[in-house]
Design an enzyme around this catalytic site. Sequence first.
Site, PDB file in Angstrom:
ATOM      1  N   ILE A 152     -10.921  -8.523   2.546  1.00 38.01           N
ATOM      2  CA  ILE A 152     -12.190  -7.999   2.042  1.00 38.01           C
ATOM      3  C   ILE A 152     -12.092  -7.732   0.540  1.00 38.01           C
ATOM      4  O   ILE A 152     -11.234  -6.956   0.108  1.00 38.01           O
ATOM      5  CB  ILE A 152     -12.575  -6.690   2.761  1.00 38.01           C
ATOM      6  CG1 ILE A 152     -12.610  -6.890   4.275  1.00 38.01           C
ATOM      7  CG2 ILE A 152     -13.917  -6.174   2.260  1.00 38.01           C
ATOM      8  CD1 ILE A 152     -12.797  -5.608   5.058  1.00 38.01           C
TER       9      ILE A 152
ATOM     10  N   LYS B 127       0.813  -1.218   0.000  1.00 36.75           N
ATOM     11  CA  LYS B 127       0.000   0.000   0.000  1.00 36.75           C
ATOM     12  C   LYS B 127       0.848   1.270   0.000  1.00 36.75           C
ATOM     13  O   LYS B 127       0.498   2.263  -0.643  1.00 36.75           O
ATOM     14  CB  LYS B 127      -0.942   0.006   1.198  1.00 36.75           C
ATOM     15  CG  LYS B 127      -0.257  -0.175   2.538  1.00 36.75           C
ATOM     16  CD  LYS B 127      -1.245  -0.305   3.671  1.00 36.75           C
ATOM     17  CE  LYS B 127      -0.537  -0.685   4.973  1.00 36.75           C
ATOM     18  NZ  LYS B 127      -0.054  -2.084   4.949  1.00 36.75           N
TER      19      LYS B 127
ATOM     20  N   LYS C 253      -4.038   3.860   2.235  1.00 32.34           N
ATOM     21  CA  LYS C 253      -5.195   3.128   1.707  1.00 32.34           C
ATOM     22  C   LYS C 253      -6.236   4.082   1.124  1.00 32.34           C
ATOM     23  O   LYS C 253      -6.866   3.787   0.098  1.00 32.34           O
ATOM     24  CB  LYS C 253      -5.795   2.268   2.812  1.00 32.34           C
ATOM     25  CG  LYS C 253      -4.852   1.169   3.295  1.00 32.34           C
ATOM     26  CD  LYS C 253      -5.361   0.492   4.550  1.00 32.34           C
ATOM     27  CE  LYS C 253      -4.387  -0.575   5.033  1.00 32.34           C
ATOM     28  NZ  LYS C 253      -4.795  -1.203   6.318  1.00 32.34           N
TER      29      LYS C 253
ATOM     30  N   GLY D 115      -7.178  -6.085   3.677  1.00 31.01           N
ATOM     31  CA  GLY D 115      -6.914  -7.514   3.840  1.00 31.01           C
ATOM     32  C   GLY D 115      -7.754  -8.399   2.953  1.00 31.01           C
ATOM     33  O   GLY D 115      -7.736  -8.291   1.723  1.00 31.01           O
TER      34      GLY D 115
ATOM     35  N   GLU E 111       1.938  -2.923  16.334  1.00 29.15           N
ATOM     36  CA  GLU E 111       3.367  -3.180  16.235  1.00 29.15           C
ATOM     37  C   GLU E 111       4.087  -2.572  17.444  1.00 29.15           C
ATOM     38  O   GLU E 111       3.523  -1.748  18.178  1.00 29.15           O
ATOM     39  CB  GLU E 111       3.924  -2.549  14.954  1.00 29.15           C
ATOM     40  CG  GLU E 111       3.287  -3.057  13.674  1.00 29.15           C
ATOM     41  CD  GLU E 111       3.708  -4.477  13.324  1.00 29.15           C
ATOM     42  OE1 GLU E 111       4.712  -4.950  13.903  1.00 29.15           O
ATOM     43  OE2 GLU E 111       3.041  -5.085  12.474  1.00 29.15           O
TER      44      GLU E 111
END
Length: 436
Positions: free
Chosen positions: A138, A107, A207, A136, A192
């Site tokens: 979808i 991305k 995105k 993901g 993370e």
Amino acid sequence: MMRTRPLKVALLGCGVVGSEVARIMTTHADDLAARIGAPLELAGVAVRRPSKVREGIDPALITTDATALVKRGDIDVVVEVIGGIEPARTLITTAFEHGASVVSANKALLAEDGATLFAAAEKHGKDLYYEAAVAGAIPLLRPLRESLAGDKVNRVLGIVNGTTNFILDRMDSSGAGYSEALDEATALGYAEADPTADVEGFDAAAKAAILAGIAFHTRVRLDDVHREGLTEVTSADIASARRMGCTVKLLAICERAADGKSVTARVHPAMIPLSHPLASVREAYNAVFVEAEAAGQLMFYGPGAGGAPTASAVLGDLVAVCRNRLGESTGPGESAYTRLPVSSMAEVVTRYHISLDVADKPGVLAQVATVFAEHDVSIDTVRQQGRLDSEGLGGEASLVVVTHRAPDAALSGTVEALRKLDTVRGVASIMRVEGE
């Protein structure tokens, strides 16, 4: 008829997603071959640490020379899941030059310099598919790019980052503060060790750039996307949203202007009514709400991250690209024919929720209302509540103002003027109200 010669796949990266792609290619080999019309062969896997044991992958396939792998003339498709700008960009363009199509989950690169990748793919007559780059598992980009190709999309509104949705959901459902909710997200593996890309909105902004580009057939870069993270969202904001019958979500919003002559793309926290479908999206799930002229309102929902969900999207693209390969054709490339300008955040029109710390004395509300009127921002509701100061005495109050729709530039001017009032001790928070 099944073609006997296998289609050869080079895998760049073998982390959480890459290892899952390799596993599915092996365990579902017969099904994939039947769907494609030819078997797949994993021809090489480029990694940084060759000594690491990778279960189910022949060690002979492992290499640290990704450039040599993509230059092989027998590679049909390169799957890129290493992320980042470089060396991914060079590896992808090199793959096109040497005859391979590409499936990517990158991305950041697509949002930063997708034009270079699309131009290289077109020049060499190859495919560039990237369903896994947004949301993901979808199915979202292909429906926007293909299923709605005959329609006019006017708005895309979505939750496209699972980490931030988990944090805001915990703050809403349990009353936790931001830091506490972030710690829980980290402990569960949703965040993370360095959560900056998620909590500051960089991931969602990348995105949003991709979604806006596809939805509006124009080039939108990461730099075009207005970005705000959620680190300043407080428990008080969550509670105030609840009193309004709303919840707080980090939203990616891509809109076509009413006159059709420009578009906007933005990422920021916002209050949305509990009646809106996105309000019920919990935990680390993603959901995207699409508003099209003919199709009406469509919603796409599911897991937006993780090894298996992202690998599912990668494999879906791999099947499509391999079918094109067998048919000696390519799928749809970049569609940027509208060349619409991307307007600044200052031109965005929406409602606002402003929380002020003010002196608790007569005339304050009138002063505040005058400032809003001077900047042509109409007030919808006002709520004032007195409170004790640090010494347990009165004299302070919280003033919450909810506006009607107004341009962001007008609201910014209003806030700047409010900060200059002697009776305004501080602007505690500013949050947009969306989805109404």
